[in-house]
Write an enzyme that holds these catalytic residues in place. Structure first.
Site, PDB file in Angstrom:
ATOM      1  N   ASP A  73       0.902  -1.100   0.080  1.00  0.00           N
ATOM      2  CA  ASP A  73       0.006   0.104  -0.106  1.00  0.00           C
ATOM      3  C   ASP A  73       0.749   1.182   0.079  1.00  0.00           C
ATOM      4  O   ASP A  73       1.584   1.350   0.991  1.00  0.00           O
ATOM      5  CB  ASP A  73      -0.803   0.060   1.026  1.00  0.00           C
ATOM      6  CG  ASP A  73      -1.832   0.899   1.239  1.00  0.00           C
ATOM      7  OD1 ASP A  73      -2.081   1.868   0.189  1.00  0.00           O
ATOM      8  OD2 ASP A  73      -2.772   1.207   2.217  1.00  0.00           O
ATOM      9  N   GLU A  91      -2.529   0.455  -4.540  1.00  0.00           N
ATOM     10  CA  GLU A  91      -2.481  -0.909  -3.696  1.00  0.00           C
ATOM     11  C   GLU A  91      -2.427  -2.177  -4.629  1.00  0.00           C
ATOM     12  O   GLU A  91      -2.849  -2.357  -5.845  1.00  0.00           O
ATOM     13  CB  GLU A  91      -3.480  -1.130  -2.832  1.00  0.00           C
ATOM     14  CG  GLU A  91      -3.647  -0.021  -1.826  1.00  0.00           C
ATOM     15  CD  GLU A  91      -5.003  -0.417  -1.016  1.00  0.00           C
ATOM     16  OE1 GLU A  91      -5.161  -1.539  -0.605  1.00  0.00           O
ATOM     17  OE2 GLU A  91      -5.808   0.559  -0.826  1.00  0.00           O
TER      18      GLU A  91
END
Length: 332
Positions: free
Chosen positions: A9, A106
């Site tokens: 992320d 992500e």
């Protein structure tokens, strides 16, 4: 053998890219926001400094400025964000071809079996290498979660931010995750959280210890799926780079330059949205059997409803159903 799944992320992605391109901004509160004049006035991303003032993604610019008068507001530069995202994927591809996007910032990675040079804890070693490489090569930070499945890997990347690695194993997942609010479990949305709270289910552990039959009775198949996720039961694969899941829905939305005041205003806006959705349905050679309408009011609250319809890909059909939904909850 257990899989080794990572979730990467990119921290405060839009704002971090802006600060990386303009290093003098790192020490200042920075937010990326829509054009105030065009009424797209919400915070899209904020850096760590702005986060310290309580600035939140999704709130209005006015709300953010009331918390942080010195907030530096920047317009989004989507081409630049995509460029950095693509470069990050290039780094991930050094370790595996199973790189599945979960948004522009992500990705899940399946690095199972890629540990002959690193020993038993190779998942953590690869995660640390990725964290350092992204920071050194792209100037932004990532948080990485590592686990035996996609759900726990995602929760691992959320667990500690920014610029961190968290490994969740079959031995420690109860200790790390079960004390978290139930809304922290991926795919458990706001509506489901409200229902779970009504059932006195507050944490991920509460959910994991609840009778799955009771959850399925109260919430349908989503209740049983949530129970599985809380207990680490997720066998979903990480897709190959470029591979995608079958399309299950097609939608479009807009923020109008001025408030919609009359029903005629809504007719015009919905006609444009339905035309876009119908075109995309036909391009995908698909028909829809459910129409869903969401409306945001001037007090920034959401209303939404949906209804079944005969299979269609025609804008007039979609528009007629959308207006029917509009009339069911619009109070004038």
């Amino acid at each position: 053998m257990d899989r080794v799944i990572l979730h990467v992320d990119m921290n405060n992605f839009f704002a971090s890219v802006e600060c990386a391109d303009r290093p003098e901004l790192w020490s200042k509160p920075v937010a990326v926001a829509g054009d105030v004049e065009a009424r797209h006035g919400i915070i899209l991303a904020k850096n760590q400094v702005a986060k310290g003032y309580g600035v939140q993604t999704g709130e209005s610019i006015a709300e953010a400025r009331s918390k942080c008068p010195a907030l530096v507001l920047l317009p989004p530069h989507m081409d630049r964000y995509k460029q950095i995202s693509d470069k990050a994927r290039g780094i991930y591809a050094r370790y595996t071809d199973r790189v599945e996007s979960f948004g522009i910032d992500e990705c899940w990675l399946d690095v199972t079996g890629n540990g002959t040079l690193w020993g038993q804890d190779y998942g953590r070693v690869i995660a640390e290498e990725i964290r350092r490489s992204v920071k050194a090569e792209l100037g932004v930070t990532v948080s990485v979660g590592g686990s035996v499945n996609k759900i726990f890997a995602k929760m691992g990347s959320d667990y500690k931010k920014p610029d961190a690695v968290t490994v969740i194993t079959r031995e420690n997942f109860r200790e790390i995750l079960w004390g978290l609010p139930v809304g922290d479990l991926i795919f458990v949305g706001r509506s489901t959280v409200q229902k779970l709270w009504y059932m006195q289910i507050r944490t991920v552990g509460d959910l994991a210890r609840t009778d799955p039959a009771l959850l399925e009775s109260a919430l349908g198949k989503n209740g049983f799926a949530a129970w599985q996720f809380a207990n680490g039961m997720d066998g979903s694969p990480v897709l190959l780079d470029g591979q995608g899941y079958p399309v299950k829905s097609i939608g479009n939305s807009t923020t109008t330059p001025v408030d919609m005041v009359t029903r005629r205003d809504a007719e015009i806006v919905l006609a444009q949205l339905c035309q876009s959705v119908a075109t995309r349905l036909r391009e995908a050679d698909m028909r829809c059997t459910t129409v869903k309408l969401a409306l945001r009011t001037t007090d920034l609250s959401w209303k939404q409803r949906q209804k079944g319809t005969a299979a269609t890909c025609l804008e007039n059909d979609l528009w007629r159903e959308a207006m029917t939904l509009y009339d069911t909850f619009h109070d004038g």
